[in-house]
Design a protein around this motif. Structure first.
Motif, PDB file in Angstrom:
ATOM      1  N   ARG A 439      18.188 -37.380   3.325  1.00 60.96           N
ATOM      2  CA  ARG A 439      17.323 -36.284   4.201  1.00 60.96           C
ATOM      3  C   ARG A 439      16.254 -36.131   3.354  1.00 60.96           C
ATOM      4  NH1 ARG A 439      18.035 -33.618   8.662  1.00 60.96           N
ATOM      5  NH2 ARG A 439      20.023 -34.167   8.898  1.00 60.96           N
ATOM      6  N   VAL A 440      15.193 -36.281   3.710  1.00 58.44           N
ATOM      7  CA  VAL A 440      13.767 -35.831   2.815  1.00 58.44           C
ATOM      8  C   VAL A 440      13.320 -34.568   2.929  1.00 58.44           C
ATOM      9  CG1 VAL A 440      11.439 -36.742   2.384  1.00 58.44           C
ATOM     10  CG2 VAL A 440      12.881 -38.198   2.692  1.00 58.44           C
ATOM     11  N   SER A 441      13.116 -34.239   4.513  1.00 57.26           N
ATOM     12  CA  SER A 441      12.727 -33.049   4.865  1.00 57.26           C
ATOM     13  C   SER A 441      13.793 -32.002   5.519  1.00 57.26           C
ATOM     14  CB  SER A 441      11.492 -33.234   5.786  1.00 57.26           C
ATOM     15  OG  SER A 441      11.752 -33.647   6.912  1.00 57.26           O
ATOM     16  N   ALA A 446      15.979 -33.207   0.471  1.00 54.36           N
ATOM     17  CA  ALA A 446      15.550 -33.492  -0.892  1.00 54.36           C
ATOM     18  C   ALA A 446      14.288 -32.637  -1.193  1.00 54.36           C
ATOM     19  CB  ALA A 446      15.476 -34.883  -1.117  1.00 54.36           C
ATOM     20  N   ALA A 447      13.222 -32.467  -0.349  1.00 50.12           N
ATOM     21  CA  ALA A 447      12.121 -31.818  -0.626  1.00 50.12           C
ATOM     22  C   ALA A 447      12.215 -30.296  -0.970  1.00 50.12           C
ATOM     23  CB  ALA A 447      11.194 -32.072   0.410  1.00 50.12           C
ATOM     24  N   GLY A 451      11.913 -28.348  -4.528  1.00 55.19           N
ATOM     25  CA  GLY A 451      10.966 -27.483  -4.282  1.00 55.19           C
ATOM     26  C   GLY A 451       9.496 -28.004  -4.018  1.00 55.19           C
ATOM     27  N   ILE A 452       9.254 -29.010  -3.433  1.00 51.73           N
ATOM     28  CA  ILE A 452       7.956 -29.648  -3.257  1.00 51.73           C
ATOM     29  C   ILE A 452       7.801 -30.053  -1.867  1.00 51.73           C
ATOM     30  CG2 ILE A 452       7.779 -30.789  -5.645  1.00 51.73           C
ATOM     31  CD1 ILE A 452       8.656 -33.372  -4.365  1.00 51.73           C
ATOM     32  N   ASN A 453       6.409 -30.104  -1.421  1.00 50.94           N
ATOM     33  CA  ASN A 453       6.286 -30.572   0.005  1.00 50.94           C
ATOM     34  C   ASN A 453       6.606 -31.652   0.423  1.00 50.94           C
ATOM     35  OD1 ASN A 453       4.339 -32.009   2.125  1.00 50.94           O
ATOM     36  ND2 ASN A 453       4.022 -29.965   2.333  1.00 50.94           N
ATOM     37  N   PRO A 454       7.452 -32.082   1.499  1.00 45.64           N
ATOM     38  CA  PRO A 454       7.993 -33.358   2.119  1.00 45.64           C
ATOM     39  C   PRO A 454       7.038 -34.596   2.003  1.00 45.64           C
ATOM     40  CG  PRO A 454       8.680 -31.703   3.348  1.00 45.64           C
ATOM     41  CD  PRO A 454       7.626 -31.063   2.602  1.00 45.64           C
ATOM     42  N   GLN A 455       5.843 -34.402   2.340  1.00 45.38           N
ATOM     43  CA  GLN A 455       4.595 -35.367   2.130  1.00 45.38           C
ATOM     44  C   GLN A 455       4.347 -35.631   0.786  1.00 45.38           C
ATOM     45  OE1 GLN A 455       3.353 -37.241   4.454  1.00 45.38           O
ATOM     46  NE2 GLN A 455       4.493 -36.466   5.818  1.00 45.38           N
ATOM     47  N   ARG A 460       5.588 -39.557  -3.623  1.00 46.39           N
ATOM     48  CA  ARG A 460       6.129 -39.851  -5.321  1.00 46.39           C
ATOM     49  C   ARG A 460       7.007 -40.928  -5.165  1.00 46.39           C
ATOM     50  NH1 ARG A 460       3.620 -39.388  -9.195  1.00 46.39           N
ATOM     51  NH2 ARG A 460       5.512 -39.409 -10.538  1.00 46.39           N
ATOM     52  N   MET A 461       7.980 -41.069  -3.901  1.00 47.92           N
ATOM     53  CA  MET A 461       8.819 -41.762  -3.780  1.00 47.92           C
ATOM     54  C   MET A 461       8.022 -43.309  -3.614  1.00 47.92           C
ATOM     55  SD  MET A 461      11.079 -40.085  -1.018  1.00 47.92           S
ATOM     56  CE  MET A 461      12.219 -41.496  -0.736  1.00 47.92           C
ATOM     57  N   LYS A 462       7.002 -43.394  -2.875  1.00 50.46           N
ATOM     58  CA  LYS A 462       6.450 -44.663  -2.681  1.00 50.46           C
ATOM     59  C   LYS A 462       5.574 -45.199  -4.048  1.00 50.46           C
ATOM     60  CE  LYS A 462       5.019 -44.244   2.077  1.00 50.46           C
ATOM     61  NZ  LYS A 462       3.852 -43.922   3.043  1.00 50.46           N
ATOM     62  N   LYS A 463       5.282 -44.084  -5.044  1.00 55.87           N
ATOM     63  CA  LYS A 463       4.727 -44.481  -6.184  1.00 55.87           C
ATOM     64  C   LYS A 463       5.706 -44.974  -7.281  1.00 55.87           C
ATOM     65  CE  LYS A 463       1.542 -42.520  -9.650  1.00 55.87           C
ATOM     66  NZ  LYS A 463       0.908 -41.471 -10.071  1.00 55.87           N
ATOM     67  N   LEU A 464       6.933 -44.496  -7.104  1.00 54.50           N
ATOM     68  CA  LEU A 464       8.104 -44.677  -7.892  1.00 54.50           C
ATOM     69  C   LEU A 464       8.649 -46.056  -7.778  1.00 54.50           C
ATOM     70  CD1 LEU A 464       8.889 -41.382  -8.944  1.00 54.50           C
ATOM     71  CD2 LEU A 464       7.859 -42.732 -10.211  1.00 54.50           C
ATOM     72  N   GLY A 465       8.268 -46.433  -6.189  1.00 56.81           N
ATOM     73  CA  GLY A 465       9.057 -47.817  -5.749  1.00 56.81           C
ATOM     74  C   GLY A 465      10.577 -47.361  -5.218  1.00 56.81           C
ATOM     75  N   ILE A 466      10.651 -46.061  -4.695  1.00 60.24           N
ATOM     76  CA  ILE A 466      11.844 -45.781  -4.249  1.00 60.24           C
ATOM     77  C   ILE A 466      12.002 -45.950  -2.491  1.00 60.24           C
ATOM     78  CG2 ILE A 466      13.469 -43.610  -3.697  1.00 60.24           C
ATOM     79  CD1 ILE A 466      12.132 -42.579  -6.369  1.00 60.24           C
ATOM     80  N   GLU A 467      12.914 -46.541  -2.113  1.00 60.01           N
ATOM     81  CA  GLU A 467      13.038 -46.656  -0.765  1.00 60.01           C
ATOM     82  C   GLU A 467      14.635 -46.758  -0.451  1.00 60.01           C
ATOM     83  OE1 GLU A 467      11.540 -51.306  -0.999  1.00 60.01           O
ATOM     84  OE2 GLU A 467      10.631 -49.837   0.439  1.00 60.01           O
ATOM     85  N   ARG A 468      14.885 -46.455   0.864  1.00 58.54           N
ATOM     86  CA  ARG A 468      16.066 -46.493   1.209  1.00 58.54           C
ATOM     87  C   ARG A 468      16.295 -47.859   1.437  1.00 58.54           C
ATOM     88  NH1 ARG A 468      19.607 -42.625   5.303  1.00 58.54           N
ATOM     89  NH2 ARG A 468      21.632 -43.233   4.881  1.00 58.54           N
ATOM     90  N   VAL A 469      16.960 -48.649   0.595  1.00 59.72           N
ATOM     91  CA  VAL A 469      17.150 -50.029   0.493  1.00 59.72           C
ATOM     92  C   VAL A 469      18.282 -50.830   1.463  1.00 59.72           C
ATOM     93  CG1 VAL A 469      15.969 -50.295  -1.575  1.00 59.72           C
ATOM     94  CG2 VAL A 469      18.488 -49.865  -1.367  1.00 59.72           C
ATOM     95  N   SER A 470      17.895 -50.646   2.665  1.00 59.13           N
ATOM     96  CA  SER A 470      18.637 -51.522   3.660  1.00 59.13           C
ATOM     97  C   SER A 470      17.622 -52.283   4.252  1.00 59.13           C
ATOM     98  CB  SER A 470      19.287 -50.599   4.592  1.00 59.13           C
ATOM     99  OG  SER A 470      20.275 -50.044   4.169  1.00 59.13           O
TER     100      SER A 470
END
Length: 479
Positions: A439-441, A446-447, A451-455, A460-470
């Motif tokens: 759950r992001v927002s 997680a946001a 302590g950061i904005n969901p967007q 950051r997730m896109k930049k770090l290559g993090i995705e829910r991998v299904s």
């Protein structure tokens, strides 16, 4: 007279409408005998009107015994109209599903049951197809709800780098370097730890070079005894040494017009380094025991896991040879520096080894993947491949299980401290996302915990290559 004609026309219209109705219409009298049928009923059942009128329904394949007929009659009397589905048998033996609507009609002190039967064959087929579709959707939903972290991706740039798997920035930089140098004849020095895939890089360079239709000849300098390495590289003449019963072509001759890959070049004996330097400089060499100078046109790719600059300083590797080899260095990153590629590599190796032994493995738990992602991998991709092969062999279901086959703990505290800030950030975000079930927002998302904005978190997730991998699933800010 006019009233009589109007009534007659109405009756004719009613008769015409009944006869042309697409549904089968049957009238049954109080004696359970067919009193009248329309044309559609005759077509449906395959009988002529005279073959049906006067018969009882069970005689015509309706499959109704007297008790069933009496039960239907009682229902009609109570409810006036009833609907049901049943299968009837036609004259030619076909089983025909129909929807029947029945009503009770009283005419001239007689009680008639009027049945409207509609062929629902196509509707049944559509219903079955829809049911199957819903079943498949439910299966897909269940599969996506599992902790399935398979990624069906391969990193391929302009050219075909078949077995080089990865999407990390580090590996993409390597592949871009491969593309740039492959179109030249420049000497390449591939540097990297054991098991990082240096040979794959060498093959990729050769495969997309102008020499791809000529051989790629590999020489493992560490595997050849010092007494044989000259003969292997440059060949020998008959009688050059004890046991040399015939002449032999060396690897440099075999690679003429193609590429020679000198693996573990740092292990080459110093006395052989002088002869290798000559080949690189002039393309000339002599067979062992020979008197004729030979020429070869080869592209040289070398690889090592040693620090050649340190070896030069220690006088175990010639400085001039080092600079001849170090024309275009490519540093292959260790697996611990490209952790975002681990899911892709796991997927690739699982599919490869499962296919070899005829198994279907399509699930790996997040906890198992986290174990793989957090391990330091001193043996790099080769060690990962061995772990996955072993897991596939021992797997008995559809979910891959990872045993405790690692060299020590996942990572020591000292190793963790040596990780880059980017690696630490990625690991921490993954840990929080696991805790919030991705759950992001929203409340307890997680946001909020970070302590950061969901967007900002999504970026950051896109930049770090993090995705829910299904498979086919992407990050959803609301879930």
């Amino acid at each position: 007279m006019e009233i009589s004609k109007a009534l007659e026309r109405t009756m004719l219209l009613s008769h015409f409408t009944i006869e042309k109705d697409p549904d089968a219409i049957l009238w049954i009298d109080s004696e359970d005998t067919l009193h009248r049928v329309n044309e559609a009923a005759c077509r449906m059942l395959g009988y002529a009107p005279e073959e049906m009128v006067g018969k009882k329904p069970p005689e015509l394949g309706f499959g109704l015994d007297p008790a069933s007929v009496e039960e239907l009659r009682e229902n009609l009397r109570q409810h006036g109209i009833i609907r049901f589905e049943r299968t009837i048998e036609t004259r030619d033996g076909r089983q025909l599903p129909v929807e029947v609507t029945g009503s009770l009609v009283k005419f001239e002190n007689q009680e008639y049951f009027c049945w409207f039967a509609r062929d629902i064959t196509e509707r049944r087929k559509a219903d079955a197809a829809l049911k199957q579709a819903f079943h498949e959707i439910e299966q897909l939903k269940n599969r996506l709800q599992e902790e399935n972290v398979y990624l069906q991706q391969e990193i391929k740039l302009t050219h075909n780098f078949e077995a080089i798997i990865g999407k990390s920035q580090r590996i993409q930089e390597v592949l871009h370097a491969v593309e740039h140098v492959a179109e030249t004849d420049a000497t390449v020095l591939i540097l990297g730890e054991t098991g990082t895939g240096k040979e794959l890089i060498a093959r990729a360079i050769h495969n997309i070079s102008m020499r791809h239709d000529r051989p790629l000849v590999k020489v493992n300098c560490a595997a050849l005894p010092a007494t044989l390495i000259e003969s292997e590289l440059f060949g020998h003449e008959k009688g050059a040494f004890t046991g040399a019963l015939k002449s032999k072509v060396g690897r440099f001759e075999l690679a003429n017009g193609g590429t020679i890959f000198l693996d573990e070049i740092g292990e080459l004996p110093v006395e052989m380094q002088v002869k290798l330097l000559r080949v690189i400089q002039s393309g000339e060499f002599d067979r062992l025991g020979g008197t004729q100078t030979l020429h070869t046109d080869v592209r040289i790719i070398a690889a090592t896991n040693r620090n050649l600059e340190k070896a030069v300083a220690e006088k175990t590797f010639r400085e001039d040879l080092f600079y001849r080899l170090n024309v275009f260095p490519i540093q292959v990153p260790p697996l611990r520096e490209r952790r975002e590629d681990i899911p892709l590599l796991v997927d690739y190796f699982v599919r490869e080894y499962a296919k070899k032994i005829g198994r279907e493995i399509n699930v790996i738990s997040r906890s198992a993947l986290s174990t793989l992602e957090n391990y330091s991998w001193p043996g790099n991709i080769r060690e990962l491949e061995n772990i996955i092969e072993r897991s596939v062999i021992l797997c008995r279901g559809h979910q891959l299980e990872i045993g405790n086959w690692f060299h020590g703990e996942s990572q020591t505290e000292e190793e963790k401290q040596l990780r880059t800030l980017t690696e630490l950030e990625r690991a921490h975000i993954l840990k929080v996302l696991d805790f919030t079930h991705w759950r992001v927002s929203g409340p307890d998302g997680a946001a909020q915990i970070l302590g950061i904005n969901p967007q900002t978190l999504v970026s950051r997730m896109k930049k770090l290559g993090i995705e829910r991998v299904s498979r086919g699933q992407h990050v959803d800010e609301n879930h």
